[in-house]
Motif scaffolding. Structure first.
Motif, short mmCIF file in Angstrom:
data_model
loop_
_atom_site.label_atom_id
_atom_site.label_comp_id
_atom_site.label_asym_id
_atom_site.label_seq_id
_atom_site.Cartn_x
_atom_site.Cartn_y
_atom_site.Cartn_z
N ALA A 233 1.04 -1.25 -0.13
CA ALA A 233 -0.06 0.01 -0.05
C ALA A 233 0.78 1.36 -0.08
O ALA A 233 0.47 2.31 -0.57
CB ALA A 233 -1.06 0.19 1.37
N ILE A 234 1.95 1.29 0.66
CA ILE A 234 2.60 2.40 0.91
C ILE A 234 3.63 2.66 -0.05
O ILE A 234 3.72 3.92 -0.82
CB ILE A 234 3.46 2.61 2.29
CG1 ILE A 234 3.92 3.95 2.35
CG2 ILE A 234 4.84 1.58 2.17
CD1 ILE A 234 4.44 4.23 4.09
N ASP A 235 3.87 1.65 -1.09
CA ASP A 235 4.59 1.66 -2.16
C ASP A 235 3.68 2.39 -3.39
O ASP A 235 4.04 2.94 -4.26
CB ASP A 235 5.39 0.28 -2.52
CG ASP A 235 6.88 0.44 -2.06
OD1 ASP A 235 7.04 1.26 -1.06
OD2 ASP A 235 7.38 -0.51 -2.51
N ALA A 236 2.45 1.58 -3.20
CA ALA A 236 1.62 2.09 -4.34
C ALA A 236 1.25 3.49 -4.09
O ALA A 236 1.15 4.45 -5.14
CB ALA A 236 0.10 1.24 -4.36
N TYR A 237 1.10 4.06 -2.86
CA TYR A 237 0.70 5.63 -2.68
C TYR A 237 2.04 6.21 -3.00
O TYR A 237 1.88 7.36 -3.64
CB TYR A 237 0.57 5.65 -0.99
CG TYR A 237 0.36 7.15 -0.67
CD1 TYR A 237 -0.49 7.92 -1.16
CD2 TYR A 237 1.46 7.72 0.23
CE1 TYR A 237 -0.87 9.17 -0.61
CE2 TYR A 237 1.16 9.22 0.32
CZ TYR A 237 0.19 9.73 0.14
OH TYR A 237 0.00 11.14 0.44
N GLY A 238 3.23 5.90 -2.63
CA GLY A 238 4.43 6.56 -2.99
C GLY A 238 4.47 6.71 -4.59
O GLY A 238 4.92 7.76 -5.19
N ALA A 239 4.29 5.53 -5.27
CA ALA A 239 4.20 5.79 -6.75
C ALA A 239 3.32 6.79 -7.25
O ALA A 239 3.65 7.50 -8.34
CB ALA A 239 3.72 4.22 -7.45
#
Length: 274
Positions: A233-239
Motif C-alpha cells: 500500500a505505501i509503495d503504491a501510494y508513493g508511486a
C-alpha cells in the motif's frame, strides 16, 4: 474487500508530526512485546537528503519508540557503494553521532551473520541469504520518495535491498548489490517475499522526481510524511506521488494481494493543530 491503508501528515514541527502520524497508524500497539526493533533507513550512498533518510527523522522515530516500548533499538543498513562501506555513510550522514547521543547501536548489514532461506517457486531468488538480525527483529523501514531508472521507484520494498550481503549479491567489481540489476522487478519482489518491512515511514517531503541519486526534486514538493504496516500500500501510494501507475511497476504489481494491497487504497490524512 481487503484494502490498503496509509496514514499521512503534512509537514510541521518534526517531532510533533511524527508522534501524531505514528499514533494514528497504531505503531505503539504493533511494537508491543517486541524485544528488538531494527530501523532501516535508506543510506544507499553517503549523499545528503532527499537522496538518503535524514537523521532528524530517525531521531524522532527513536524518541517515539522509547516512549512506547522497552525494546532494544538498532539502526541497520548495508550501503551499496563500491568505494566505501556502511560506517562511512553512518559517519557522513550524522548517524554515528545520533547513535552515541541516544545509545543506539549501528549495524552494518553487509557484514552481519546470515541465514539461508529457500523457496523453489520464487522466480529470481529460489535461495536467499539475509542477515539473521533482520529476520528476528521488528523491521521498521524509513525510505525516501524516489524515482529509479531501473526499478521505476525506490520506496519501502526496494529499501530492503540494503539487507542483501555483498558476498552473495555483488557481481563483478561494481556496485555492492549489482546482482539485483538482472531482473530487478522480480529480484525486489522475491526479496520482500522472504523479508518485507513490518512497518514503514515514508519521507515524501521533497521527493526525487527522476532518479534515486541525482536530478530534480518533485515540483511542487509533496511535503508529506506517510506511514503504514502494509508495504504494498505505501509503495503504491508513493508511486502515485511520483505520478506513476503501480500496475506498471513489476515488483509492486506482482506482490499485490500477496504481501499487501495496492488497491483499493484508503489514505487517512491526519489533521494536526499547531
Amino acid at each position: 474487500m481487503k484494502q490498503g491503508t496509509v496514514y499521512t501528515v503534512k509537514q510541521e514541527n518534526q517531532q510533533y508530526r511524527v508522534t501524531c502520524l505514528l499514533d494514528a497508524a497504531g505503531l505503539d500497539k504493533k511494537i508491543a512485546g517486541r524485544p528488538v526493533i531494527l530501523i532501516k533507513p535508506n543510506l544507499v550512498e553517503a549523499l545528503p537528503p532527499p537522496i538518503t533518510t535524514p537523521v532528524s527523522l530517525v531521531r524522532a522515530i527513536i524518541l517515539y519508540l522509547r516512549k512506547h516500548s522497552q525494546a532494544e533499538i538498532l539502526i541497520g543498513e548495508g550501503t551499496a557503494s563500491a568505494t566505501y562501506d556502511t560506517p562511512h555513510a553512518f559517519e557522513a550522514l550524522g548517524y554515528t553521532k545520533l547513535g552515541k547521543e541516544l545509545d543506539v547501536p549501528l549495524i552494518d548489514l553487509n557484514h552481519e551473520p546470515c541465514i539461508s532461506l529457500k523457496c523453489a517457486k520464487y522466480v529470481r531468488w529460489p535461495e536467499m541469504h539475509l542477515p539473521q538480525i533482520a529476520m528476528e527483529s521488528f523491521l521498521l523501514s524509513v525510505p525516501m520518495l524516489k524515482a529509479h531508472s531501473l526499478a521505476l521507484v525506490t520506496l519501502t520494498m526496494k529499501n530492503m535491498m540494503g539487507l542483501a550481503p555483498p558476498q552473495h549479491y555483488q557481481q563483478g567489481g561494481g556496485w555492492k548489490k549489482s546482482a539485483f540489476h538482472l531482473g530487478i522487478q522480480d529480484a525486489v519482489a522475491d526479496l520482500n517475499r522472504y523479508r518485507t518491512p513490518d512497518f514503514s515511514v515514508l519521507d515524501a517531503t521533497l521527493g526525487m522526481a527522476e532518479a534515486h541519486l541525482w536530478g530534480p526534486t518533485c515540483q511542487p514538493p509533496p511535503h508529506i510524511l506517510a506511514a503504514s504496516d502494509d508495504p504494498v500500500a505505501i509503495d503504491a501510494y508513493g508511486a502515485q506521488l511520483l505520478h506513476k501507475n503501480w500496475q506498471e511497476i513489476g515488483h509492486i504489481k506482482s506482490v499485490h494481494q500477496e504481501l499487501g494491497q495496492a488497491a483499493p487504497l484508503t489514505v487517512h490524512e491526519i489533521m494536526t493543530v499547531k
